[in-house]
Design a protein around this motif. Structure first.
Motif, mmCIF file in Angstrom:
data_model
loop_
_atom_site.group_PDB
_atom_site.id
_atom_site.type_symbol
_atom_site.label_atom_id
_atom_site.label_comp_id
_atom_site.label_asym_id
_atom_site.label_seq_id
_atom_site.Cartn_x
_atom_site.Cartn_y
_atom_site.Cartn_z
ATOM 1 N N GLN A 156 0.909 -0.672 0.008
ATOM 2 C CA GLN A 156 0.092 0.109 0.386
ATOM 3 C C GLN A 156 0.592 1.575 0.074
ATOM 4 O O GLN A 156 0.571 2.172 -0.280
ATOM 5 N N LEU A 157 2.086 1.265 0.832
ATOM 6 C CA LEU A 157 2.354 2.296 0.751
ATOM 7 C C LEU A 157 3.439 2.868 -0.698
ATOM 8 O O LEU A 157 4.145 3.513 -1.015
ATOM 9 N N SER A 158 3.490 1.274 -1.416
ATOM 10 C CA SER A 158 4.285 1.567 -2.998
ATOM 11 C C SER A 158 3.280 2.255 -4.249
ATOM 12 O O SER A 158 3.726 3.077 -4.755
ATOM 13 N N GLU A 159 1.485 1.950 -3.745
ATOM 14 C CA GLU A 159 0.629 2.501 -4.658
ATOM 15 C C GLU A 159 0.866 4.203 -3.938
ATOM 16 O O GLU A 159 0.543 4.469 -4.616
ATOM 17 N N LEU A 160 0.861 4.423 -2.827
ATOM 18 C CA LEU A 160 1.159 5.724 -2.443
ATOM 19 C C LEU A 160 2.488 6.563 -2.990
ATOM 20 O O LEU A 160 2.087 7.745 -3.447
ATOM 21 N N GLU A 161 3.226 5.899 -3.394
ATOM 22 C CA GLU A 161 4.827 6.117 -3.955
ATOM 23 C C GLU A 161 4.704 6.944 -5.331
ATOM 24 O O GLU A 161 4.544 7.531 -5.742
ATOM 25 N N ALA A 162 3.738 5.612 -6.265
ATOM 26 C CA ALA A 162 3.674 5.371 -7.283
ATOM 27 C C ALA A 162 2.531 6.994 -7.710
ATOM 28 O O ALA A 162 2.447 7.074 -8.654
ATOM 29 N N ARG A 163 1.321 6.830 -6.770
ATOM 30 C CA ARG A 163 0.460 8.500 -6.825
ATOM 31 C C ARG A 163 1.027 9.430 -6.723
ATOM 32 O O ARG A 163 1.049 10.931 -7.184
ATOM 33 N N GLU A 164 2.157 9.733 -5.928
ATOM 34 C CA GLU A 164 2.545 10.700 -5.050
ATOM 35 C C GLU A 164 3.974 10.876 -6.774
ATOM 36 O O GLU A 164 3.925 12.324 -6.968
ATOM 37 N N THR A 165 4.896 9.896 -7.570
ATOM 38 C CA THR A 165 5.564 10.507 -8.341
ATOM 39 C C THR A 165 3.914 10.918 -9.727
ATOM 40 O O THR A 165 4.590 11.831 -10.782
ATOM 41 N N ILE A 166 2.825 9.829 -9.713
ATOM 42 C CA ILE A 166 2.327 10.529 -10.892
ATOM 43 C C ILE A 166 2.067 12.007 -10.405
ATOM 44 O O ILE A 166 1.786 12.636 -11.762
ATOM 45 N N GLU A 167 1.268 12.373 -9.555
ATOM 46 C CA GLU A 167 1.389 13.474 -8.734
ATOM 47 C C GLU A 167 2.400 14.674 -9.548
ATOM 48 O O GLU A 167 1.878 15.923 -9.474
ATOM 49 N N ASN A 168 3.248 14.626 -8.702
ATOM 50 C CA ASN A 168 4.645 15.459 -9.365
ATOM 51 C C ASN A 168 4.709 15.544 -10.932
ATOM 52 O O ASN A 168 4.988 16.137 -12.152
ATOM 53 N N THR A 169 4.449 14.391 -11.884
ATOM 54 C CA THR A 169 4.993 13.969 -13.110
ATOM 55 C C THR A 169 3.693 14.786 -13.556
ATOM 56 O O THR A 169 4.092 15.822 -14.295
ATOM 57 N N LEU A 170 2.340 14.680 -13.258
ATOM 58 C CA LEU A 170 1.075 15.850 -14.187
ATOM 59 C C LEU A 170 0.875 17.590 -13.282
ATOM 60 O O LEU A 170 1.069 18.314 -14.783
ATOM 61 N N LEU A 171 1.840 17.223 -11.963
ATOM 62 C CA LEU A 171 2.074 19.370 -12.229
ATOM 63 C C LEU A 171 3.322 19.686 -12.958
ATOM 64 O O LEU A 171 3.678 21.067 -13.677
ATOM 65 N N GLN A 172 4.337 18.453 -12.981
ATOM 66 C CA GLN A 172 5.651 18.807 -14.246
ATOM 67 C C GLN A 172 4.617 18.675 -15.558
ATOM 68 O O GLN A 172 5.855 19.761 -16.070
ATOM 69 N N LEU A 173 4.107 17.925 -15.925
ATOM 70 C CA LEU A 173 3.387 18.122 -17.305
ATOM 71 C C LEU A 173 2.574 19.487 -17.962
ATOM 72 O O LEU A 173 3.094 20.164 -18.675
ATOM 73 N N PHE A 174 2.312 19.445 -16.416
ATOM 74 C CA PHE A 174 1.439 21.431 -17.094
ATOM 75 C C PHE A 174 1.803 22.624 -16.925
ATOM 76 O O PHE A 174 1.831 23.122 -17.593
ATOM 77 N N SER A 175 3.274 21.988 -15.605
ATOM 78 C CA SER A 175 4.404 23.943 -16.170
ATOM 79 C C SER A 175 4.384 23.465 -17.173
ATOM 80 O O SER A 175 4.869 24.426 -18.044
#
Length: 438
Positions: free
Chosen positions: A126-145
């Motif tokens: 479950q922690l690895s799922e949260l870490e993957a979600r964090e990666t997705i969130e950071n990547t999407l923020l980078q994407l929209f930047s």
């Protein structure tokens, strides 16, 4: 070809080409990023590894089954004396032994360490799922930047092209007026200098736009092989409120969820180490086959044995020199540190949320003010343009009004996308970034 007309020709072609390009919407950009971004793919693979680790095959609850087989061949010189007094001497006596077995081992009880370790693997998954979600969130923020940088440069380029068209018209008008003796050569030269400056601005902006599009394509996994543009229309989530978002932040913030999961893991670590105080009980079983081919000196020429065997064993580490005691103490300290870290995260989270919210509100206000500046600058330019046509203002005043309008448009574009990125930052902190529709 004259440089002035060559530049005009290139810019016209660019405008036509840009209008024909494929428009990549935010939804399409997100879909491509989630499917092809390498960082996200690596994070997803890490989740798969953690998922595999939670399988019953990795739990320690299943027995182990091993097979053994062997063969021995002897060639001996033997002197044998039997109990009846007879003796014999054998030279080059052959003998052989063969064996095969299947062995079963199963742990009945190991102080509950196996149970806590299995729970820990689930928490780790479950922690690895949260870490993957964090990666997705950071990547999407980078994407929209980068996505909104492309959008801003596209709108900037459009504004500069409009300025260039006005400067071109001014140059034409000044040239005609000079031919008819209505102005001096200085006006024509000033117009030429201004159009050259506008051309340089266009070239620089277009190069920045090309480079930023390349950056965007990298985030998308380099999946756009043809020329593309982005959607410059954006909307703000005006219905969101600070109190509502703060409540969601305390429940959904990714950093907070991760620290809570780490607390659960540390708590299980304490229990796992404590389990080593208890004994281990196990079952053993085997089925074997043995055959001995003896030499002539033996009483039995050939013997074959087959059969089952089983047993139960208990192992209790009564004292290991204090290693278990030390591990339990250290695990408790690690758990306490995780709890202290959670309190620190909550303090930082509240500060970061308030800062992000205030920054978002300020940038929204700046954007609204820049929109008002556009109207004022356009009205001023239109008035100056009419006065310039009838000779009431000179070329310097006209150029200044033109630059004021251009700068207002560029500032408005920057304010618009800065406000949108601030909104996305607030959504990321609150854990709502993946729950909104772009």
């Amino acid at each position: 070809m004259n440089t002035k007309y060559y530049i005009t020709y290139v810019l016209v072609l660019f405008a036509i080409f840009a209008n024909a390009q494929k428009i990549v919407t935010p939804e399409e950009a997100i879909e491509l990023t989630l499917s092809h971004n390498y960082g996200i793919q690596i994070a997803n693979n890490t989740v798969e590894v953690a998922k595999n680790n939670t399988s019953v095959l990795n739990s320690g609850y299943l027995p182990t089954l091993t097979g053994n087989a062997g063969a021995t061949y002897n060639l001996d010189n033997t002197e044998a004396e039997f109990s009846n007094g007879n003796s014999t001497v054998l030279n080059g006596a052959e003998s052989s032994r063969y064996n095969a077995s299947v062995n079963l081992n199963y742990t009945l009880f190991d102080g509950l360490g196996r149970l806590y370790n299995y729970r820990r693997l689930k928490e780790q998954y479950q922690l690895s799922e949260l870490e993957a979600r964090e990666t997705i969130e950071n990547t999407l923020l980078q994407l929209f930047s980068v996505y909104y940088s492309v959008a801003q440069l596209s709108e900037n380029n459009k504004a500069i092209l409009e300025t260039f068209a006005i400067s071109k018209d001014r140059l034409t008008r000044s040239s005609y007026q000079f031919e008819y003796g209505q102005n001096t050569k200085l006006d024509v030269l000033n117009a030429q200098v201004d159009i050259n400056n506008d051309s340089i601005n266009i070239v620089n902006t277009e190069q920045q736009l090309i480079n930023t599009k390349r950056d965007l394509n990298v985030i998308l996994g380099n999946k756009l092989s043809e020329a593309f543009d982005v959607d410059t229309d954006i909307s703000f989530l005006v219905q969101i409120t600070k109190d509502d978002l703060w409540e969601k932040t305390k429940v959904n913030n990714i950093s907070l969820l991760q620290i809570e999961k780490n607390i659960s893991i540390s708590s299980l670590d304490v229990k796992t180490n404590r389990s080593q105080y208890l004994p281990t009980v196990g079952l053993t079983g085997s089925y074997g086959w043995n055959q001995n081919n003896n030499n002539a000196a033996a009483f039995v020429a050939v013997s074959t044995n087959t059969g089952l065997s089983g047993g139960i064993n208990l192992t209790w580490n009564l004292f290991d020199g204090g290693s278990t005691i030390t591990r339990v103490k250290n695990a408790k300290i690690a758990l306490e540190n995780q709890q202290l870290q959670k309190e620190q995260v909550m303090i930082d989270l509240e500060r970061n949320f308030n800062n992000a919210w205030d920054d978002y509100q300020n940038k929204l206000l700046i954007y609204e003010l820049q929109e008002e500046n556009i109207a004022t600058a356009k009205n001023n330019f239109d008035r100056t343009k009419e006065k310039f046509k009838i000779g009431q203002v000179n070329s310097i005043e006209f150029r200044q009004a033109q630059l004021n309008l251009l700068n207002a448009e560029l500032s408005r574009n920057q304010a618009k996308y800065n406000a949108k990125l601030s909104e996305l930052t607030v959504l990321q902190i609150s854990g709502e970034l993946l729950n909104v529709k772009f």
